[in-house]
Design an enzyme around this catalytic site. Structure first.
Site, PDB file in Angstrom:
ATOM      1  N   GLN A  29       0.828  -1.205   0.000  1.00 25.15           N
ATOM      2  CA  GLN A  29       0.000   0.000   0.000  1.00 25.15           C
ATOM      3  C   GLN A  29       0.866   1.260   0.000  1.00 25.15           C
ATOM      4  O   GLN A  29       2.027   1.238   0.399  1.00 25.15           O
ATOM      5  CB  GLN A  29      -0.961  -0.010   1.186  1.00 25.15           C
ATOM      6  CG  GLN A  29      -0.296   0.248   2.519  1.00 25.15           C
ATOM      7  CD  GLN A  29      -1.314   0.409   3.613  1.00 25.15           C
ATOM      8  OE1 GLN A  29      -1.476  -0.474   4.458  1.00 25.15           O
ATOM      9  NE2 GLN A  29      -2.020   1.517   3.608  1.00 25.15           N
ATOM     10  N   ARG A  30       0.284   2.333  -0.475  1.00 25.21           N
ATOM     11  CA  ARG A  30       1.029   3.563  -0.694  1.00 25.21           C
ATOM     12  C   ARG A  30       1.820   4.015   0.543  1.00 25.21           C
ATOM     13  O   ARG A  30       2.968   4.437   0.438  1.00 25.21           O
ATOM     14  CB  ARG A  30       0.068   4.665  -1.131  1.00 25.21           C
ATOM     15  CG  ARG A  30       0.725   5.791  -1.879  1.00 25.21           C
ATOM     16  CD  ARG A  30      -0.320   6.770  -2.354  1.00 25.21           C
ATOM     17  NE  ARG A  30      -0.870   6.424  -3.655  1.00 25.21           N
ATOM     18  CZ  ARG A  30      -0.238   6.680  -4.809  1.00 25.21           C
ATOM     19  NH1 ARG A  30       0.951   7.234  -4.811  1.00 25.21           N
ATOM     20  NH2 ARG A  30      -0.796   6.363  -5.948  1.00 25.21           N
TER      21      ARG A  30
END
Lengths: 332, 180
Positions: free
Chosen positions: B71-72
């Site tokens: 995830q970012r």
């Protein structure tokens, strides 16, 4: 420099042969000696093993686990039949309502007949044994129910799934309306992207229901935990960590380690609600454990989670452990 | 024996350790591939917070596979795991066309990093079972893989949830290690 810390070793050395032999020797001894020991005790105390457990052990996990072990190793044909029948009923999730009362009666009378116990003399045993049967197969039924929920994937096309997802948002963010179903705002409560639907993965609907229960039924503690999760350095992704806690709670339920919690907290048939309470307890305690571990960033999650899980498992391995069911928020 | 026992025949040094790095966007299927390699159950996977590591030992051959969350928020930490990497395995959800550009940008940032200089890269075109998924060759074009000149690379179609294609990718990993 990163040091290697392997967590699992697959296809490693097989269990040592001498260990295996010792274990099977012990098993054979126990198999042959158990009836003899039981016979001597029965002669000297005038009570069968189930009675000795029900009278001798304190109520809750120590007694229920004792009865469970005794029934599992019983060689009495009627009792073996009873256990198989109850297992089947629990797997089909039919151990409820009038059916449950009827099954409890049958279980008690089967034992009274098999062990030639006089119910008027031993009315204490009748009540205690019935309670144990209710807990043992209630737990197994709950495990089947939880497994069914876990195997139900989150489905955006299902209106009830979507409604629960939006309820989760409203419980955690009551003052902030969601701008759209697909929104970056989901990341504020710890989902990975703009749409939470892919984040439930192998935990399915169970992950969502756990989070929703914690957020709506334990609103103050959940908000407290959510606020912690937003800490600049020691923060974590609330929802993602929550789904990982679902995995922990589910695996403890499945392998039986959670029995201590359920047998010591449940006064009647263990329900899904109690599983959600167990989850809420784990999540709340994990949050505290995480803060005390003073992690530098989220990359320490698997290590800290592992330490936390070991600690919980040690506590659960003692049948006398009592768990705080109500979550109190400590303001710091 | 797990799938990785095939690696055995490509190495003569029995104690040799390898470091494989599994990267890609969230929901690409990294953890599923890791579990397939370790012959573990893949039906109860959760999103990766932080990272997972599995050491697969096969006849004295040790393979350390690092699966880092995609995830970012976690991507800035990826670089902490680059050092001493033998092979980079990049996983792409072939049906996630909306994030094709995003995954391409992340891949090129990895390839331009000094610590991953010359490190062979295997791209898994995962989720081939989904309708509307890009084929391996289309994905290779879309990601611009043919322009890579400074290292060996390979694209492999797979459906990790069914365990198909993962083995073929690992065979390429073995060959590229042997060449080094």
């Amino acid at each position: 420099m990163v040091t290697l810390s392997p967590t699992t070793h697959n296809s490693g050395a097989p269990a040592s042969a001498s260990g295996m032999n010792l274990a099977s020797l012990w098993w054979w001894l126990a198999w042959w000696l158990r009836p003899l020991v039981k016979w001597v005790l029965r002669r000297t105390t005038g009570l069968c093993e189930l009675q000795r457990i029900c009278y001798g052990e304190v109520s809750g996990a120590p007694r229920v686990k004792g009865v469970e072990r005794s029934l599992a190793s019983s060689r009495h044909p009627q009792l073996r039949q009873l256990v198989a029948h109850l297992d089947d009923v629990a797997a089909r999730r039919c151990f409820t309502g009038a059916n449950e009362r009827q099954l409890l009666q049958r279980a008690v009378s089967a034992v009274l007949v098999a062990k030639r116990i006089n119910p008027t003399v031993h009315c204490g045993f009748v009540a205690a044994f019935g309670k144990c049967v209710e807990q043992i197969w209630g737990y197994r039924q709950l495990a089947a129910e939880v497994e069914l929920l876990r195997q139900t994937p989150f489905d955006s096309a299902d209106a009830s799934h979507e409604r629960r997802l939006l309820d989760l948002w409203r419980s955690l963010r009551p003052d902030e309306p969601l701008q759209g179903r697909i929104s970056k705002q989901w990341q504020d409560i710890g989902f990975q992207g703009d749409d939470p639907k892919t984040d439930f993965r192998g935990m399915g609907l169970l992950g969502l229901e756990n989070l929703l229960f914690f957020a709506s039924e334990h609103r103050a503690p959940a908000h407290h935990v959510l606020a912690h999760s937003m800490h600049a350095t020691a923060g974590y992704c609330f929802a993602i960590v929550g789904i990982n806690i679902t995995h922990m709670a589910w695996s403890m339920l499945r392998d039986g380690s959670a029995q201590t919690y359920f047998y010591n907290t449940s006064r009647s048939l263990p329900t899904l609600r109690l599983f959600h309470c167990f989850y809420s307890y784990l999540f709340y305690e994990f949050d505290r454990f995480w803060a005390e571990a003073k992690p530098t960033n989220i990359m320490e999650f698997s290590t800290v989670k592992g330490q936390f899980e070991r600690r919980v498992r040690v506590a659960l391995s003692d049948p006398r452990t009592q768990f705080r069911v109500t979550l109190a928020v400590h303001h710091v | 024996m797990g799938l990785l026992s095939i690696l055995r025949k490509f190495t003569s040094a029995p104690e040799r350790e390898l470091r494989l790095l599994l990267l890609g966007l969230d929901n690409a299927g990294k953890t599923t591939i890791l579990k397939i390699l370790a012959s573990e159950d893949i039906t109860s996977i959760t999103p990766t917070a932080g990272f997972n590591i599995k050491s697969v030992i096969s006849d004295g051959f040790k393979l350390n596979v690092w699966d880092i969350g995609g995830q970012r928020k976690i991507r800035p930490y990826w670089k902490n795991y680059f050092e001493n990497t033998d092979v980079l395995i990049y996983v792409v959800d072939s049906a996630d066309k909306k994030r094709l550009e995003e995954t391409g940008i992340e891949l090129y940032e990895l390839l331009s990093d000094d610590k991953l200089h010359n490190v062979p890269v295997l791209v898994y075109a995962n989720k081939q079972d989904l309708p509307d998924s890009l084929s391996a060759s289309d994905l290779a074009q879309a990601l611009g893989l043919p322009t890579i000149k400074d290292r060996s690379w390979q694209i492999q179609a797979c459906t990790a949830s069914e365990g198909t294609g993962v083995r073929e990718g690992m065979e390429w990993v073995c060959k590229s290690i042997k060449k080094k």
